[in-house]
Enzyme design. Sequence first.
Site, PDB file in Angstrom:
ATOM      1  N   LYS B 105       0.865  -1.184   0.000  1.00  0.00           N
ATOM      2  CA  LYS B 105       0.000   0.000   0.000  1.00  0.00           C
ATOM      3  C   LYS B 105       0.899   1.231   0.000  1.00  0.00           C
ATOM      4  CE  LYS B 105      -2.945   2.869   2.847  1.00  0.00           C
ATOM      5  NZ  LYS B 105      -3.825   3.007   4.022  1.00  0.00           N
ATOM      6  N   GLY B 166      -8.178   9.036   9.696  1.00  0.00           N
ATOM      7  CA  GLY B 166      -8.475   9.122  11.129  1.00  0.00           C
ATOM      8  C   GLY B 166      -9.530  10.146  11.506  1.00  0.00           C
TER       9      GLY B 166
END
EC number: 2.8.1.10
Lengths: 66, 265
Positions: B105, B166
């Site tokens: 990733k 987040g």
Amino acid sequence: MLIQVNGDSLDVQEGASVADLIEQLGLGERRVAVELNLEIVPRSRHANTKLSEGDRVEVVHAIGGG
Amino acid sequence: MSEQQNDPLIIAGRSFQSRLLIGTGKYRDLEETRLAIEASGAEIVTVAVRRTNLGQNPDEPNLLDVISPDKYTILPNTAGCFNAEDAIRTCMLARELMDGHDLVKLEVLGDQKTLYPNVVETIKAADVLVRDGFKVMVYTSDDPIVAKELESLGCVSIMPLGSMIGSGLGILNPHNINVIMEDCKVPVLVDAGVGTASEAAFAMEMGCEAVLMNSAIAGARNPMLMASAMRKAIEAGREAYLAGRMPRKKYASASSPMEGTIVSK
């Protein structure tokens, strides 16, 4: 002789290999990856890759992350 | 039912049953991490690569002992990298760490406040990594032009953010995600921003191939329960997408027949 490991100075024996360094650090049993002067040292070559004065080594492992 | 059962997620030629990918950060301890992953049903699990703390107790449990690469597809990330060079080095180390496993990733971040992708550095890194044989799943902004560029470089999956990492703000620009899905042939995943189950279902109903999340589960009061909720939301959203929603209508349309009702007048 002095080398840099993860940004800190470390004293290792003259002629030590990457495998010796891993052993000295107590990481023999752990899954780590090693970079020496910006080049990956594959696990299969830890034993016959010799370290030299001033080498810069990175030792990394996997931790939690997203 | 058969349509749903025979509906794998295919990334870089590998087939997965679960369309929920989860991160392993921010949990209280490794046991909570393990239980949450199990409850989520995820098969692809992200990890970070960091300098080994040389002072630490060598008997301390290791993440990869708990999240075994034999059981899960480990997806190393380049989180914390702010330029292409660091991201490339991290991927090289990750490939060595995972014995040659080359699925990564890629994320190259712009600044600490927003953790927004630096797309210029991301594109540079993706180009080098793809040429080096990596299978790159790439975290990016919801810019359709950048997404298309990353696909043309050979990335195996495009992963636009729903909102900032987040933040739990959900999917703020579904229109852009739709355009990206229209334009890209490789799987498009929403990565980052999902805060709760309905948002995960929403992403899947839009037609996203999968969702990658971490904080929504790790930051819940009960991470195991939220992991289970996310599993169901992803499945429900996918089934709703495959089922095809009813058309929206301007006015009511009775569900019960209008004939035969009793009428006083």
